[in-house]
Scaffold this active site. Structure first.
Site, PDB file in Angstrom:
ATOM      1  N   HIS A 140       0.830  -1.222   0.000  1.00 11.33           N
ATOM      2  CA  HIS A 140       0.000   0.000   0.000  1.00 11.33           C
ATOM      3  C   HIS A 140       0.860   1.266   0.000  1.00 11.33           C
ATOM      4  O   HIS A 140       0.445   2.299   0.533  1.00 11.33           O
ATOM      5  CB  HIS A 140      -0.941   0.056   1.197  1.00 11.33           C
ATOM      6  N   SER A 261      16.413  20.092 -16.734  1.00 11.97           N
ATOM      7  CA  SER A 261      15.259  20.923 -17.068  1.00 11.97           C
ATOM      8  C   SER A 261      15.766  22.163 -17.782  1.00 11.97           C
ATOM      9  O   SER A 261      16.886  22.622 -17.535  1.00 11.97           O
ATOM     10  CB  SER A 261      14.531  21.295 -15.783  1.00 11.97           C
ATOM     11  N   LYS A 267      17.735  19.987 -11.758  1.00 10.69           N
ATOM     12  CA  LYS A 267      16.914  18.803 -12.063  1.00 10.69           C
ATOM     13  C   LYS A 267      17.693  17.685 -12.757  1.00 10.69           C
ATOM     14  O   LYS A 267      18.542  17.933 -13.600  1.00 10.69           O
ATOM     15  CB  LYS A 267      15.733  19.209 -12.965  1.00 10.69           C
ATOM     16  N   GLU A 274      10.295   7.503 -17.730  1.00 12.61           N
ATOM     17  CA  GLU A 274       8.953   8.073 -17.921  1.00 12.61           C
ATOM     18  C   GLU A 274       8.405   7.767 -19.314  1.00 12.61           C
ATOM     19  O   GLU A 274       7.218   7.489 -19.485  1.00 12.61           O
ATOM     20  CB  GLU A 274       8.988   9.594 -17.700  1.00 12.61           C
TER      21      GLU A 274
END
Ligand code: ARG
Length: 442
Positions: A140, A261, A267, A274
């Protein structure tokens, strides 16, 4: 758009060219052997086809035609004259395209199987290098129990092992030879289908000519198996994304697999992972597209079937690309063992051990569970970890606690005793690596 261009498929079925030629050469040999066409005609056809194949490899283009089958036939006739027209004796584009697809897919499945095995090897290597590294295990998305990082990672190797099984199974049903079904009814020429099958390495010939020109189940099976591989890659990528976030920070992806980025200099975005996660959706879509083409389609061949190719080719390309990039992404990731261990100190990961301890002393597990729940509540109020409790404190909750109780709370000890088959103890994890290596080879 004119209707001729509208129905054309050469722009995408051009990739079947080598398989189309392979099938045609086998067919020409058979026609000659069965004395359906003279041997010297067959020889000219085979020489012509071989030359076309070489030129295509060099990047030569085919004349604009409706599809790859017409384009190659026309090019053959242009090169060797009208005798080239004898090639299409006793066959139709309907069984021809079915043959091309099966030859193509069989090769692609073999390539995918190799790619999957490479990924498994990368996973096993990282697991072996980090065999004893402990991390919090989750259910969970909540801290559950401590586990070995290697154990967690190996779960993916097992998923991939099942994927290979499904792909081999799909290959088995792909490996049937449809040529000789002709348009749908078979042919009146005395063809030798088994001879064609033997030349092309097929295990058997298809049994029903109507089924053979209508069937695209083998594509569906492949796309379904591919969807599940993508599901596994996507889950793996999701974990890599989470694990490399600053909140988890338990792995670091190599620079090649992250991008900066355009605005935020700090970043390191996990773009590769992704994109794999994102592409998975389109691969499911391709499976649904294929199923929907077939749904309600009357037998036998209908031109709708030409629409099988774009989703199939996209699935093959995407799957091969994703596998090829995941393997080095796994092989180059760095594991932050200290950080993983530090996270184990949070979240009362060892609470179950304390309950098990009381259970071993004869307390019913349900009662022990309740007791430890109260102990965790107490620790939360005191802002302490379970292993910071004193024996006196423990005894306040149950007199059966003794010195031994404090010992079971060490993270390494907890992992060590999870020694049931398939469990997270180092011994069992080593065992599954051995088992996996044996299976991977077979
Ligand atoms: N380009 C067609 C396909 O991909 C080949 C078969 C055409 N057959 C026909 N009867 N029109 O399915």
């Amino acid at each position: 758009m004119n209707p001729q261009s509208f129905i054309a498929s050469l722009s995408f079925d051009i990739r079947l060219a080598p398989y189309d030629i392979l099938g045609s050469i086998a067919h020409a040999r058979m026609l000659s052997r069965a004395r359906i066409i003279p041997a010297r005609d067959a020889q000219r056809i085979i020489t012509g086809l071989t030359a076309i194949a070489k030129d295509l490899e060099k990047g030569k283009r085919l004349p604009p035609e409706e599809d790859i089958h017409y384009a190659i036939e026309r090019e053959l006739i242009r090169r060797i004259g009208p005798v080239g027209g004898k090639l299409h004796t006793a066959r139709s584009r309907n069984d021809q395209v079915a043959l091309d697809l099966r030859l193509y897919l069989r090769d692609q499945i073999d390539l995918v199987l190799c790619e999957i095995e490479r990924l498994q090897q990368a996973i096993v290597a990282v697991a072996e290098d980090n065999l004893d590294v402990v991390m919090p295990g989750f259910t969970h998305m909540q801290h559950a129990q401590p586990i070995l990082f290697s154990h967690h990672l190996l779960a993916y190797a097992w998923m991939l092992q099942r994927d290979k099984g499904r792909l081999r199974d799909a290959r088995h049903r792909t490996n049937e030879m449809p040529l000789g079904s002709a348009a749908l009814a078979g042919t009146s020429f005395p063809i030798d289908r088994k001879y064609v099958a033997r030349q092309l390495g097929f295990a058997q010939v298809t049994a029903n000519s109507i089924d053979a020109v209508s069937d695209r189940d083998f594509l569906v099976e492949f796309c379904a198996a591919a969807s599940l591989v993508m599901t596994h890659l996507s889950r793996l990528c999701e974990e890599l994304i989470l694990w490399s976030s600053s909140e988890f920070n338990i792995i670091r992806l190599a620079d090649d697999f992250t991008s900066g980025s355009s605005i935020m200099p700090q970043k390191r975005n996990p773009d590769v992972a992704e994109i794999i996660r994102g592409e998975t959706g389109r691969i499911y879509g391709n499976l649904i597209a294929l199923l929907t083409i077939l749904k309600g389609l009357p037998l036998s061949y209908n031109r709708d079937l030409q629409e099988d190719k774009p989703p199939l080719f996209d699935t093959v390309d995407t799957l091969q690309g994703c596998l090829a990039v995941t393997t080095p992404m796994i092989a180059t990731l760095s594991v932050r063992a200290e950080r993983m261990r530090a996270l184990c100190a949070r979240g009362y990961l060892v609470a179950t051990e304390l309950a098990d301890y009381l259970t071993e002393k004869g307390v019913p597990f349900r009662t022990a569970h309740g007791t430890v729940k109260r102990i965790v509540g107490y620790c939360e109020k005191q802002h302490i970890r379970l292993d910071e409790l004193t024996l006196e404190e423990l005894k306040r909750f149950d007199g059966l606690f003794d010195e031994g109780a404090l010992r079971v709370l060490s993270i390494d000890q907890v992992v060590h005793v999870k020694d049931s088959e398939g469990g997270t103890s180092p011994r069992r994890v080593r065992q599954q690596i051995t088992q996996l290596k044996r299976l991977m080879r077979s």
